[in-house]
Design a protein around this motif. Structure first.
Motif: not given
Length: 557
Positions: A451-460
């Protein structure tokens, strides 16, 4: 095991299944269009969808209406007086002007001296049925569909049998000025036993489906007419006695809170947008959950707008995008609103969102249960939240534990191996993601890892966590989409998080009447949602490859 008979429960022959087989693209469209060739074959249905109320609940409601109702009335059944009252208020506020006698509540309470020995009186709960004009049924069903506060199918089944055996009887709760002429009734006479003095035979209202028939209990207390499926659940389900229900609920709470991290035995161990639109002052909906959306929200807050709470999914269903939950937390702290995160899709073995939330909610119906045969939900408060004391005190004052005993027993049993199942599902989902992304006719794969929002997922993401078992796929044309879906050798129906792979044309089922509205948020009409299960990885991969080969043949032609 075959999942592909139209209208069959998923899994097959499961009395309280939470999914139903819609095996072809055409059958899904027919379901949404209300076509008889589909609806006539529906043996069950997803409990929260528009066209279906579980037969156990419908049968019980019809019995209550036949005994206590008038012509042109219907009934809905609830587990508490508070919920029934909310239903009545909903009808009055959203429907036409109603006289007090047109909407009334019938309270069914355990009889002092039931004449049979089959009921567990310690378990038997009060039941509240709201009777209302039949022409308001569509409106009434919207309350049931979105609030999720009706009785469960297991509770309805249990209470129906109790009612017909005389273990439940009416206590009046009629409003002032209402007609009080009708007297207590213990159900149709053919179900009454012993020294009952009620000689009235209640006749079903014309046009109503007949109520479910039960056989008389034998002298030894066994119930000869108990459904075969119920016997299977009790014999092979390894269920604990209902006296263990409080321990079962405690085990579920501990499991969710992380105190239980291994596969242990008990003895050892919403549709939010629709609700906010129909109840309360309304809401502001950000359908993308993007940084641009948060920019807009921050601008409104700076200009003086105030909000009570922000609700978000992590990641979202069905596009698997993860919002910038860290930025949301900062805005909440600065401007004083609550943050409620639904982590059902990510699940709390893969992601840890509690530090950024005031409350974390999850659908236990999904992967926590896995067996597709019981519903439930959870809410966890963050002890470090500045709103913790307020939220905890509010819940202590207002929360009702209406979770039916048998449902709690099944949920506890199903979730014992929750931890180990997640690892297998994560592996399988990544494998399917790779297969789909490698195919030239696949337009887009939605999955947290890509996903283009993978970095947000990785934080959690937890150190040992994966990317979950849900992904979505789109193709370059509708014929390719339909061919892939019809050819795919998996179960096909609503819901997600099952122990077996389950696919559905998500947008058709969830937004059939609002496809244009959904498209503005990037949810295409032909999107297929895939909930990956526990099958052997190589076998599952081959099933998807065969479905993709069918597309290749279609393109060549």
């Amino acid at each position: 095991m075959s999942f592909n008979e139209l209208g069959q429960s998923i899994p097959p022959d499961t009395a309280h299944a939470v999914s139903v087989s819609l095996p072809t693209w055409k059958s899904n469209v027919g379901y949404e269009e209300g076509e008889e060739w589909v609806l006539s074959k529906m043996k069950t249905g997803y409990p929260r969808y528009e066209f279906y109320i579980h037969q156990c609940i419908a049968n019980f409601a019809d019995t209550i209406t036949a005994c206590h109702g008038k012509a042109e009335e219907r009934a809905m059944v609830f587990p508490s007086h508070c919920v029934a009252s909310r239903f009545v208020d909903f009808l009055k506020s959203h429907g036409p002007s109603l006289r007090p006698s047109e909407v009334r509540i019938v309270e069914l309470v355990p009889s002092p001296h039931p004449k049979n020995g089959i009921m567990n009186m310690e378990t038997l709960a009060k039941i509240y049925a709201a009777l209302f004009p039949e022409h308001l049924f569509k409106l009434a069903k919207s309350f049931w569909q979105h609030s999720g506060e009706g009785v469960s199918s297991r509770q309805a089944e249990f209470a129906h049998r109790a009612y017909e055996e005389g273990a439940l009887s009416e206590r009046k709760l009629a409003p002032a000025g209402a007609n009080n002429d009708s007297r207590p009734c213990k159900g149709p006479r053919r179900y009454q036993r012993g020294a009952s003095t009620d000689k009235t035979v209640a006749q079903p209202i014309a046009g109503r489906a007949p109520t479910q028939t039960y056989l008389e209990p034998e002298a030894n207390g066994t119930f000869e007419g108990r459904e075969y499926s119920q016997f299977i659940e009790e014999r092979f389900g390894r269920n604990l006695d209902l006296s263990f229900v409080q321990n079962a609920k405690l085990a579920i709470r501990r499991r969710i809170a992380g105190s239980l991290t291994a596969d242990v035995d008990l003895k050892e161990a919403i549709n939010t947008l629709k609700i906010l639109q129909k109840w309360g002052p309304g809401c502001l909906f950000y359908g993308h959950g993007s940084s641009q959306d948060l920019d807009d929200l921050e601008g409104r807050l700076k200009r003086g707008d105030r909000y009570l709470a922000l609700f978000c999914e992590f990641p979202s269903n069905p596009l698997l995008k993860s919002p910038d939950i860290e930025r949301i937390r900062l805005l909440a702290d600065k401007y004083g609103f609550a943050v409620v995160v639904d982590e059902t899709i990510g699940n709390f073995m893969n992601v840890h969102v509690l530090p950024f939330a005031d409350a974390v909610v999850s659908s236990l119906t999904k992967v926590f249960s896995g067996d597709s045969n019981v519903m439930g939900g959870s809410c966890v408060l963050n002890p470090g939240s500045p709103l913790y004391t307020l939220l905890k005190d509010t819940l202590a004052a207002e929360y009702e534990d209406n979770y039916w005993a048998e449902d709690a027993i099944f949920m506890e049993r199903n979730s014992r191996d929750f931890v180990s199942r997640i690892d297998r599902i994560n592996v399988n989902a990544e494998a399917i993601c790779d297969v789909l992304k490698a195919h030239r006719r696949v337009k887009e794969v939605h999955y947290p890892k890509c996903s283009p929002t993978r970095s947000c997922y990785e934080r959690c993401r937890n150190p040992n966590g994966g990317y979950g078992g849900l992904l979505s796929v789109t193709f370059f044309s509708t014929p390719e989409t339909v061919t892939f879906f019809d050819r795919l050798e998996t179960a096909k129906g609503p819901s997600l998080g099952t122990n077996f792979t389950l696919c559905c044309p998500f947008t058709l089922l969830a937004h059939y009447g609002e496809l244009e509205w959904a498209s503005q948020f990037g949810v295409e009409a032909d999107l297929i949602r895939i909930s990956v299960g526990l099958e052997e990885t190589s076998e599952l991969v081959m099933r998807f490859e065969r479905a993709l080969e069918a597309i290749a043949c279609l393109v060549i032609e």
